[in-house]
Design a protein around this motif. Structure first.
Motif, short mmCIF file in Angstrom:
data_model
loop_
_atom_site.label_atom_id
_atom_site.label_comp_id
_atom_site.label_asym_id
_atom_site.label_seq_id
_atom_site.Cartn_x
_atom_site.Cartn_y
_atom_site.Cartn_z
N THR A 240 27.35 34.15 26.04
CA THR A 240 27.66 34.50 24.78
C THR A 240 28.08 35.91 24.68
N VAL A 241 29.39 35.96 23.87
CA VAL A 241 29.88 37.55 23.84
C VAL A 241 30.45 37.67 22.54
N PHE A 242 30.07 39.00 22.12
CA PHE A 242 30.75 39.63 20.91
C PHE A 242 31.76 40.63 21.21
N ASN A 243 33.06 40.69 21.23
CA ASN A 243 34.19 41.70 21.47
C ASN A 243 34.11 42.36 20.37
N CYS A 244 34.10 43.76 20.53
CA CYS A 244 34.01 44.78 19.22
C CYS A 244 35.21 45.63 19.63
N ASN A 245 35.97 45.62 18.84
CA ASN A 245 37.26 46.54 18.79
C ASN A 245 38.28 46.56 20.01
N ARG A 246 39.23 47.44 20.06
CA ARG A 246 40.47 47.31 20.95
C ARG A 246 39.77 47.32 22.29
N GLU A 247 39.15 48.10 22.92
CA GLU A 247 38.82 48.14 24.43
C GLU A 247 38.01 47.32 24.79
N ALA A 248 37.25 46.27 23.95
CA ALA A 248 36.71 44.97 24.28
C ALA A 248 37.62 43.96 24.16
N GLY A 249 38.70 43.84 23.54
CA GLY A 249 39.82 42.91 23.46
C GLY A 249 39.55 42.10 22.18
N GLN A 250 38.85 42.79 21.27
CA GLN A 250 38.83 41.86 19.96
C GLN A 250 40.18 41.55 19.12
N THR A 251 40.47 40.66 19.09
CA THR A 251 41.91 40.41 18.51
C THR A 251 41.88 39.70 16.98
N VAL A 252 40.68 39.00 16.67
CA VAL A 252 40.33 38.52 15.57
C VAL A 252 39.43 39.47 14.83
N PHE A 253 39.70 40.00 13.52
CA PHE A 253 38.90 40.87 13.01
C PHE A 253 38.16 40.32 11.88
N HIS A 254 37.21 39.31 12.46
CA HIS A 254 36.09 38.71 11.53
C HIS A 254 35.22 38.18 12.66
N ILE A 255 33.83 38.97 12.61
CA ILE A 255 33.16 38.60 13.61
C ILE A 255 32.79 36.99 14.20
N HIS A 256 32.79 37.13 15.70
CA HIS A 256 32.82 35.73 16.08
C HIS A 256 31.89 36.00 17.43
N LEU A 257 31.15 34.89 17.77
CA LEU A 257 30.52 34.87 18.87
C LEU A 257 31.06 33.73 19.82
N HIS A 258 31.22 34.11 21.10
CA HIS A 258 32.01 33.36 21.92
C HIS A 258 30.85 32.54 22.58
N LEU A 259 30.97 31.24 22.83
CA LEU A 259 29.91 30.61 23.65
C LEU A 259 30.73 30.02 24.76
N LEU A 260 30.64 30.46 25.88
CA LEU A 260 31.28 29.83 27.09
C LEU A 260 30.25 29.39 28.10
N GLY A 261 30.84 28.27 28.86
CA GLY A 261 30.06 27.65 29.78
C GLY A 261 30.90 26.55 30.32
N GLY A 262 30.14 25.83 31.27
CA GLY A 262 30.94 24.68 31.91
C GLY A 262 31.56 25.25 33.34
N ARG A 263 31.34 26.22 33.72
CA ARG A 263 31.91 26.76 34.82
C ARG A 263 31.02 28.17 35.28
N THR A 264 31.06 28.37 36.63
CA THR A 264 30.51 29.61 36.99
C THR A 264 31.38 30.74 36.40
N LEU A 265 30.78 31.81 35.68
CA LEU A 265 31.28 32.71 35.15
C LEU A 265 31.37 33.95 35.96
N ALA A 266 32.29 34.83 36.38
CA ALA A 266 32.14 36.01 36.97
C ALA A 266 31.50 37.11 36.06
N TRP A 267 30.74 38.22 37.10
CA TRP A 267 30.18 39.19 36.31
C TRP A 267 30.30 40.48 37.27
#
Ligand code: 5GP
Ligand code: ZN
Length: 114
Positions: A84-111
Motif C-alpha cells: 500500500t502506497v501514498f505518494n505525496c508531492n513531486r519527488e514521490a511522483g504524485q500526479t493526481v492531487f486528491h489523496i489516494h492509497l495504491h493497493l498493488l499486488g499479484g506479483r513480487t514487488l521490488a524494494w
C-alpha cells in the motif's frame, strides 16, 4: 472541485470500474495498472495531499487502509503479500492531487521502490 479528476470519478462523472463505495470512500481500478492488482482507494472528500490532512481525518485514513486489506483478501493476494502506497508531492511522483492509497499486488514487488 469539478476540475479534480478523482472528484469527478467519485461523483460518477467518468466511466470507471468501481470495486467498493460507501459514504466516505470509493475504490476503483487504476487506469494504468503497474501490477496484476492495482486498485486506488480514495476519500469522497477532496484532500489534495497527505500534508493537507486534518486531525479529524485520522479515522478516514484508517478506513482507507482497512479497505485496502479487505480488497487484498477479496482478490486472494493477502497471504502472498501486497503493498500500500501514498505518494505525496513531486519527488514521490504524485500526479493526481486528491489523496489516494495504491493497493498493488499479484506479483513480487521490488524494494526499495525507485
Ligand atoms: P499518483 O502518481 O498520483 O500516486 O497516482 C495516480 C494514479 O492515478 C496513477 O497510478 C494513474 O495511473 C491513475 N490514474 C490517472 N488517471 C486516471 C483515470 O482517469 N482513471 C483511473 N482509474 N486511474 C487514473
Ligand atoms: Zn478531488
Amino acid at each position: 472541485m469539478s476540475e479534480c479528476l478523482f472528484c469527478r470519478i467519485v461523483a460518477g462523472k467518468l466511466p470507471t470500474t468501481i470495486l467498493y463505495e460507501d459514504d466516505r470512500l470509493v475504490a476503483f481500478e487504476d487506469i494504468s495498472p503497474r501490477a496484476p492488482t492495482h486498485i486506488l482507494i480514495v476519500p469522497r472528500r477532496h484532500v489534495a495531499t497527505l500534508n493537507d490532512l486534518a486531525p479529524e481525518d485520522h479515522g478516514l485514513v484508517g478506513e482507507m487502509v482497512w479497505r485496502a486489506a479487505a480488497l487484498a483478501k477479496e482478490r486472494g493476494i493477502a497471504e502472498a503479500g501486497y503493498r500500500t502506497v501514498f505518494n505525496c508531492n513531486r519527488e514521490a511522483g504524485q500526479t493526481v492531487f486528491h489523496i489516494h492509497l495504491h493497493l498493488l499486488g499479484g506479483r513480487t514487488l521490488a524494494w526499495p521502490p525507485g
